[in-house]
Write an enzyme that holds these catalytic residues in place. Structure first.
Site, PDB file in Angstrom:
ATOM      1  N   SER A   1       0.813  -1.212   0.000  1.00  0.00           N
ATOM      2  CA  SER A   1       0.000   0.000   0.000  1.00  0.00           C
ATOM      3  C   SER A   1       0.847   1.262   0.000  1.00  0.00           C
ATOM      4  O   SER A   1       0.308   2.365  -0.049  1.00  0.00           O
ATOM      5  CB  SER A   1      -0.926   0.008   1.216  1.00  0.00           C
TER       6      SER A   1
ATOM      7  N   GLU B   1      -6.112  -0.646  -7.104  1.00  0.00           N
ATOM      8  CA  GLU B   1      -5.161   0.277  -7.727  1.00  0.00           C
ATOM      9  C   GLU B   1      -4.115  -0.539  -8.489  1.00  0.00           C
ATOM     10  O   GLU B   1      -3.449  -1.394  -7.904  1.00  0.00           O
ATOM     11  CB  GLU B   1      -4.474   1.141  -6.671  1.00  0.00           C
TER      12      GLU B   1
ATOM     13  N   ASN C   1      -4.283   6.117  -0.468  1.00  0.00           N
ATOM     14  CA  ASN C   1      -3.595   6.352   0.798  1.00  0.00           C
ATOM     15  C   ASN C   1      -2.870   7.694   0.825  1.00  0.00           C
ATOM     16  O   ASN C   1      -2.629   8.243   1.911  1.00  0.00           O
ATOM     17  CB  ASN C   1      -2.628   5.207   1.105  1.00  0.00           C
TER      18      ASN C   1
END
Length: 269
Positions: free
Chosen positions: A106, A139, A177
């Site tokens: 991430s 993503e 994020n």
């Protein structure tokens, strides 16, 4: 996260091998999948035959050698470059030359992770969101060395899982994020400075902005250790105060209060 990714791959009809570091973790992960499917059957969202078909596509293992026949490997281990590189090194010699590696990281640099393999052109980011079976977004992250063919194949693969992928840049935090983590960290700072109680801040963001959960509930769900790792990676890259982990977050991680996974975070479970 790993069990969720394995579940959606099997549900899409792919023969799926899920590898864990030890038998106990493997048993726990497969049990989590079965429970999720059982809940679906009870709610009428899945038939018993459908559940059986998904489980038939799944195979668990604790050895890398069982992944030798895979066309696509999705790594979803701890946010540590060296740990990920060790896994890639074990796999590079086992899988075929045409196999694609993806990381569910991430926050880490996809180009750096790709450089730890013998196939930097066949490496991309594939970042899922929790809970994976329910969240539509993925993503797809393209590193500097990711080939056009790899990017297109990974994007199409995400779509084949019933997901709605977006293309994200190879910068820490990608898209979601990059925007979400500063919000979560600022919520902690706001609480540290006496803005309101944890419950009132959560309620304010739920009812005032339409968020499905407040920032502290979300932090507990994601894991405070995961958020802490991501924040440190982003701060190292950008050197902006907005990405610096607040003191309270660091202390909660040191105390083992990691959220839902540990039974105690900003809330008790």
């Amino acid at each position: 996260m790993g069990s969720g990714i394995a579940q959606v791959c099997a549900a899409a009809g792919y023969q799926t091998v899920v590898r864990e570091v030890e038998e106990a973790a493997l048993t726990k992960g497969l049990a989590r999948i079965e429970k999720f499917l059982d809940d679906g059957v009870q709610k009428g969202k899945l038939t018993a035959d459908g559940k059986a078909a998904i489980l038939a596509k799944l195979k668990g293992t604790t050895g890398f050698e069982d992944l030798a026949g895979c066309d696509l490997v999705i790594e979803a281990i701890v946010e540590d470059v060296d740990a990920k590189a060790t896994a890639y090194g074990a796999l590079d010699a086992l899988v075929g030359d045409g196999a694609i590696f993806c990381s569910n990281t991430s926050s880490l640099c996809i180009t750096e992770l790709a450089s730890k393999t013998r196939r930097p052109d066949r490496f991309a980011g594939l970042h899922f969101f929790n809970p994976v079976p329910l969240m539509k977004l993925v993503e797809v992250v393209r590193g500097l060395t990711t080939s056009d063919e790899t990017y297109q194949a990974v994007f199409a693969f995400a779509q084949s899982l019933g997901k709605d992928p977006i293309t994200a840049p190879d910068t820490p935090g990608f898209i979601v994020n990059r925007l979400l983590v500063p919000y979560l960290l600022d919520a902690i700072r706001a609480y540290e400075h006496g803005l309101g109680t944890i419950e009132d801040i959560d309620k304010g963001m739920k009812l005032g902005t339409g968020h499905p959960m407040g920032p502290f509930t979300l932090l507990d769900f994601v894991g405070l250790d995961t958020t802490y790792f991501i924040a440190n990676i982003m701060f190292d890259e950008y050197r902006q105060p907005v990405y610096a982990p607040p003191p309270l977050l660091k202390r909660m991680v040191l105390a083992g209060r990691l959220g839902r996974k540990s039974g105690h975070g900003f809330y008790k479970y």
